[in-house]
Design an enzyme around this catalytic site. Structure first.
Site, PDB file in Angstrom:
ATOM      1  N   TYR A  60      -2.451   0.876 -11.422  1.00 26.98           N
ATOM      2  CA  TYR A  60      -1.372   1.863 -11.455  1.00 26.98           C
ATOM      3  C   TYR A  60      -0.037   1.190 -11.165  1.00 26.98           C
ATOM      4  O   TYR A  60       0.017   0.088 -10.622  1.00 26.98           O
ATOM      5  CB  TYR A  60      -1.626   2.997 -10.458  1.00 26.98           C
ATOM      6  CG  TYR A  60      -1.888   2.523  -9.058  1.00 26.98           C
ATOM      7  CD1 TYR A  60      -3.185   2.275  -8.629  1.00 26.98           C
ATOM      8  CD2 TYR A  60      -0.836   2.286  -8.176  1.00 26.98           C
ATOM      9  CE1 TYR A  60      -3.428   1.817  -7.353  1.00 26.98           C
ATOM     10  CE2 TYR A  60      -1.080   1.832  -6.892  1.00 26.98           C
ATOM     11  CZ  TYR A  60      -2.379   1.593  -6.491  1.00 26.98           C
ATOM     12  OH  TYR A  60      -2.622   1.122  -5.220  1.00 26.98           O
TER      13      TYR A  60
ATOM     14  N   THR B 194      -8.871  -1.189   1.983  1.00 27.59           N
ATOM     15  CA  THR B 194      -8.569  -1.735   0.668  1.00 27.59           C
ATOM     16  C   THR B 194      -8.900  -3.228   0.642  1.00 27.59           C
ATOM     17  O   THR B 194      -9.423  -3.768   1.617  1.00 27.59           O
ATOM     18  CB  THR B 194      -7.103  -1.409   0.276  1.00 27.59           C
ATOM     19  OG1 THR B 194      -6.901  -1.777  -1.088  1.00 27.59           O
ATOM     20  CG2 THR B 194      -6.085  -2.117   1.152  1.00 27.59           C
TER      21      THR B 194
ATOM     22  N   SER C  46       0.813  -1.225   0.000  1.00 25.58           N
ATOM     23  CA  SER C  46       0.000   0.000   0.000  1.00 25.58           C
ATOM     24  C   SER C  46       0.848   1.277   0.000  1.00 25.58           C
ATOM     25  O   SER C  46       1.827   1.406   0.743  1.00 25.58           O
ATOM     26  CB  SER C  46      -0.920   0.024   1.223  1.00 25.58           C
ATOM     27  OG  SER C  46      -1.601   1.266   1.246  1.00 25.58           O
TER      28      SER C  46
ATOM     29  N   GLY D   7      -3.922   4.712 -13.190  1.00 27.36           N
ATOM     30  CA  GLY D   7      -4.728   5.108 -12.036  1.00 27.36           C
ATOM     31  C   GLY D   7      -3.975   5.758 -10.892  1.00 27.36           C
ATOM     32  O   GLY D   7      -4.528   5.893  -9.794  1.00 27.36           O
TER      33      GLY D   7
ATOM     34  N   LYS E  74     -23.938  -8.748 -15.065  1.00 28.28           N
ATOM     35  CA  LYS E  74     -23.405  -7.762 -14.113  1.00 28.28           C
ATOM     36  C   LYS E  74     -23.362  -6.371 -14.741  1.00 28.28           C
ATOM     37  O   LYS E  74     -23.642  -5.362 -14.081  1.00 28.28           O
ATOM     38  CB  LYS E  74     -22.003  -8.186 -13.650  1.00 28.28           C
ATOM     39  CG  LYS E  74     -22.040  -9.262 -12.569  1.00 28.28           C
ATOM     40  CD  LYS E  74     -20.697  -9.937 -12.360  1.00 28.28           C
ATOM     41  CE  LYS E  74     -19.649  -9.051 -11.754  1.00 28.28           C
ATOM     42  NZ  LYS E  74     -18.359  -9.779 -11.583  1.00 28.28           N
TER      43      LYS E  74
ATOM     44  N   GLY F  31     -17.094  -4.625 -11.758  1.00 24.11           N
ATOM     45  CA  GLY F  31     -16.793  -4.952 -10.367  1.00 24.11           C
ATOM     46  C   GLY F  31     -16.900  -3.720  -9.486  1.00 24.11           C
ATOM     47  O   GLY F  31     -17.588  -2.742  -9.822  1.00 24.11           O
ATOM     48  N   GLY F  32     -16.180  -3.754  -8.360  1.00 29.39           N
ATOM     49  CA  GLY F  32     -16.273  -2.685  -7.369  1.00 29.39           C
ATOM     50  C   GLY F  32     -15.865  -1.324  -7.897  1.00 29.39           C
ATOM     51  O   GLY F  32     -16.503  -0.311  -7.580  1.00 29.39           O
TER      52      GLY F  32
ATOM     53  N   ASN G  81     -14.469   2.804   1.222  1.00 32.34           N
ATOM     54  CA  ASN G  81     -13.000   2.875   1.194  1.00 32.34           C
ATOM     55  C   ASN G  81     -12.422   3.863   2.203  1.00 32.34           C
ATOM     56  O   ASN G  81     -11.210   4.025   2.271  1.00 32.34           O
ATOM     57  CB  ASN G  81     -12.461   3.102  -0.220  1.00 32.34           C
ATOM     58  CG  ASN G  81     -12.235   4.563  -0.553  1.00 32.34           C
ATOM     59  OD1 ASN G  81     -12.998   5.430  -0.118  1.00 32.34           O
ATOM     60  ND2 ASN G  81     -11.205   4.836  -1.319  1.00 32.34           N
TER      61      ASN G  81
ATOM     62  N   LYS H 179     -13.554  -4.054   1.563  1.00 29.92           N
ATOM     63  CA  LYS H 179     -14.460  -2.929   1.302  1.00 29.92           C
ATOM     64  C   LYS H 179     -15.925  -3.276   1.607  1.00 29.92           C
ATOM     65  O   LYS H 179     -16.703  -2.403   1.987  1.00 29.92           O
ATOM     66  CB  LYS H 179     -14.306  -2.437  -0.143  1.00 29.92           C
ATOM     67  CG  LYS H 179     -12.969  -1.731  -0.375  1.00 29.92           C
ATOM     68  CD  LYS H 179     -12.830  -1.166  -1.765  1.00 29.92           C
ATOM     69  CE  LYS H 179     -11.466  -0.523  -1.940  1.00 29.92           C
ATOM     70  NZ  LYS H 179     -11.278   0.094  -3.248  1.00 29.92           N
TER      71      LYS H 179
HETATM   72  P1  NDP Z   1     -13.282  -6.591  -9.101  1.00 24.16           P
HETATM   73  O1  NDP Z   1     -12.621  -7.890  -8.743  1.00 24.16           O
HETATM   74  O2  NDP Z   1     -14.382  -6.077  -8.258  1.00 24.16           O
HETATM   75  O3  NDP Z   1     -13.850  -6.692 -10.611  1.00 24.16           O
HETATM   76  C1  NDP Z   1     -13.061  -7.252 -11.612  1.00 24.16           C
HETATM   77  C2  NDP Z   1     -13.695  -7.008 -12.968  1.00 24.16           C
HETATM   78  O4  NDP Z   1     -12.718  -7.308 -13.962  1.00 24.16           O
HETATM   79  C3  NDP Z   1     -14.913  -7.884 -13.268  1.00 24.16           C
HETATM   80  O5  NDP Z   1     -15.864  -7.123 -13.978  1.00 24.16           O
HETATM   81  C4  NDP Z   1     -14.326  -8.989 -14.163  1.00 24.16           C
HETATM   82  O6  NDP Z   1     -15.241  -9.486 -15.124  1.00 24.16           O
HETATM   83  C5  NDP Z   1     -13.274  -8.206 -14.903  1.00 24.16           C
HETATM   84  N1  NDP Z   1     -12.152  -9.036 -15.429  1.00 24.16           N
HETATM   85  C6  NDP Z   1     -11.203  -9.668 -14.732  1.00 24.16           C
HETATM   86  N2  NDP Z   1     -10.326 -10.258 -15.568  1.00 24.16           N
HETATM   87  C7  NDP Z   1     -10.735  -9.970 -16.836  1.00 24.16           C
HETATM   88  C8  NDP Z   1     -10.258 -10.300 -18.121  1.00 24.16           C
HETATM   89  N3  NDP Z   1      -9.141 -11.038 -18.298  1.00 24.16           N
HETATM   90  N4  NDP Z   1     -10.914  -9.837 -19.207  1.00 24.16           N
HETATM   91  C9  NDP Z   1     -12.044  -9.078 -19.050  1.00 24.16           C
HETATM   92  N5  NDP Z   1     -12.561  -8.754 -17.839  1.00 24.16           N
HETATM   93  C10 NDP Z   1     -11.916  -9.186 -16.746  1.00 24.16           C
HETATM   94  O7  NDP Z   1     -12.078  -5.525  -9.201  1.00 24.16           O
HETATM   95  P2  NDP Z   1     -12.139  -3.967  -8.844  1.00 24.16           P
HETATM   96  O8  NDP Z   1     -13.318  -3.384  -9.519  1.00 24.16           O
HETATM   97  O9  NDP Z   1     -11.976  -3.784  -7.376  1.00 24.16           O
HETATM   98  O10 NDP Z   1     -10.776  -3.409  -9.513  1.00 24.16           O
HETATM   99  C11 NDP Z   1     -10.682  -3.237 -10.908  1.00 24.16           C
HETATM  100  C12 NDP Z   1      -9.393  -2.511 -11.259  1.00 24.16           C
HETATM  101  O11 NDP Z   1      -9.429  -1.196 -10.732  1.00 24.16           O
HETATM  102  C13 NDP Z   1      -8.118  -3.167 -10.717  1.00 24.16           C
HETATM  103  O12 NDP Z   1      -7.104  -3.077 -11.697  1.00 24.16           O
HETATM  104  C14 NDP Z   1      -7.765  -2.287  -9.537  1.00 24.16           C
HETATM  105  O13 NDP Z   1      -6.368  -2.293  -9.262  1.00 24.16           O
HETATM  106  C15 NDP Z   1      -8.212  -0.926 -10.044  1.00 24.16           C
HETATM  107  N6  NDP Z   1      -8.484   0.042  -8.960  1.00 24.16           N
HETATM  108  C16 NDP Z   1      -7.724   1.184  -8.926  1.00 24.16           C
HETATM  109  C17 NDP Z   1      -7.915   2.123  -7.932  1.00 24.16           C
HETATM  110  C18 NDP Z   1      -7.069   3.355  -7.923  1.00 24.16           C
HETATM  111  O14 NDP Z   1      -7.124   4.109  -6.933  1.00 24.16           O
HETATM  112  N7  NDP Z   1      -6.325   3.634  -8.982  1.00 24.16           N
HETATM  113  C19 NDP Z   1      -8.946   1.937  -6.882  1.00 24.16           C
HETATM  114  C20 NDP Z   1      -9.744   0.728  -7.040  1.00 24.16           C
HETATM  115  C21 NDP Z   1      -9.492  -0.185  -8.042  1.00 24.16           C
HETATM  116  P3  NDP Z   1     -16.291 -10.690 -14.807  1.00 24.16           P
HETATM  117  O15 NDP Z   1     -17.351 -10.119 -13.930  1.00 24.16           O
HETATM  118  O16 NDP Z   1     -16.808 -11.072 -16.145  1.00 24.16           O
HETATM  119  O17 NDP Z   1     -15.488 -11.761 -14.121  1.00 24.16           O
END
Ligand code: NDP
Length: 277
Positions: free
Chosen positions: A221, A62, A15, A243, A156, A129-130, A87, A66
């Site tokens: 990032y 984190t 972190s 990011g 979703k 996702g989140g 968060n 969450k």
């Molecule tokens: P989640 O685990 O909640 O969601 C993951 C998502 O990614 C799902 O929709 C999943 O699809 C999809 N996914 C995973 N692998 C693949 C793939 N190979 N091809 C296509 N889709 C894929 O993750 P988060 O939403 O928490 O995080 C997402 C990104 O955001 C991460 O990279 C994280 O590091 C970044 N992030 C950055 C922050 C910042 O401050 N810069 C803060 C929070 C997050 P499916 O539903 O179909 O499985």
């Protein structure tokens, strides 16, 4: 007396939050201490209880906690309610105030730091996702021309699109689609909010989705040129970002919420930026 804050996660070693918040404290002259707390899995509440009992004033949250923080909070801000995730927490006696600053951090980075207004733009969000949940309403509040959410699991994406339609104050068209439905469509801003980059994978995005002059924004990032950013570059996109600014901006929002003073983020972003090569 020095006020104590911390970020809780598992793992937590990676972190950057302590570095960011201590830098903010130095430039704003705030007397705080900000540490890292490794939360054992299944022991979120117990760990946070102990931090509060020792006088802790607030925490960032984190992965993977969450949702635990959402359940733990007594007072959820609308941002946290809609995102279904928390968060940042602020402790006041028995009350646990909770926010989700990820989405506002993202929008602030894009609009203020990168100088890319979202108003009137065609916006594509990859992933459901989140991170997408948190970004949904802050993006819609900017009044883009349209917002498309695309996900491998289309159900979703459709559910989040419905959430966006339900809660936005404007009339922005919001769609949830599968990747194959992107053929023939173009976007001015494409956010990769999938976790694909964490394992060096590429979401099945057609390169034709980038409109001329588009911004390609990778939410992950510190990873340099991810497969998503490479795809964008090969498609002729010159405006690439990751990011790091989102990370710094969500931290600044939390800092301002806790301390009543908003720090400038430029120095921290410069310090943490990994070149996109
Ligand atoms: P989640 O685990 O909640 O969601 C993951 C998502 O990614 C799902 O929709 C999943 O699809 C999809 N996914 C995973 N692998 C693949 C793939 N190979 N091809 C296509 N889709 C894929 O993750 P988060 O939403 O928490 O995080 C997402 C990104 O955001 C991460 O990279 C994280 O590091 C970044 N992030 C950055 C922050 C910042 O401050 N810069 C803060 C929070 C997050 P499916 O539903 O179909 O499985």
């Amino acid at each position: 007396m020095t006020d104590r804050y911390a970020v809780i996660g598992n793992p937590i070693e990676q972190s950057k939050s302590p570095l960011i918040h201590m830098a903010f404290a130095r430039v704003t002259g705030q007397d705080i201490d900000y540490g890292k707390v490794l939360g054992p899995l299944g022991e979120f509440a117990k760990t946070v209880d102990a931090f509060r009992a020792a006088g802790g004033k607030g925490m960032n949250v984190t992965a993977p906690f969450k949702l635990d923080a959402f359940a733990y909070a007594t007072d959820l801000a609308p941002s946290a309610q809609i995102a279904g995730a928390v968060n940042a927490m602020k402790f006041e006696g028995e009350r646990v105030h909770a926010e989700n600053f990820d989405g506002v951090g993202l929008v602030r980075d894009v609009v203020h730091n990168l100088g890319c207004p979202l108003r009137g733009q065609r916006v594509l969000l990859l992933g459901a996702g989140g991170a997408t949940r948190g970004a949904l309403l802050p993006i819609l509040a900017e009044q883009p021309a349209e917002l498309v959410i695309v996900n491998r699991n289309v159900t979703k994406a459709e559910a989040l699109a419905a959430l966006g339609r339900q809660h936005q104050s404007g009339q922005v068209p919001v769609q949830g689609l599968g990747y194959e439905q992107l053929q023939g469509r173009q976007f001015d801003v494409v956010f990769n909010a999938t976790s694909a980059s964490l394992t060096a994978e590429l979401p099945p995005l057609p390169a034709s989705a980038f409109a001329p002059g588009a911004l390609a924004y990778e939410l992950a990032y510190g990873k340099g040129l991810t497969p998503f950013l490479k795809l964008a570059q090969q498609a002729g996109v010159t405006r690439l970002a990751d990011g790091v600014g989102m990370l710094a901006e969500q931290a600044a929002e939390a800092f301002a919420w806790w301390r009543g003073v908003r720090p400038d983020t430029h120095a921290v972003i410069a310090q943490l930026t990994v070149p996109l090569v």
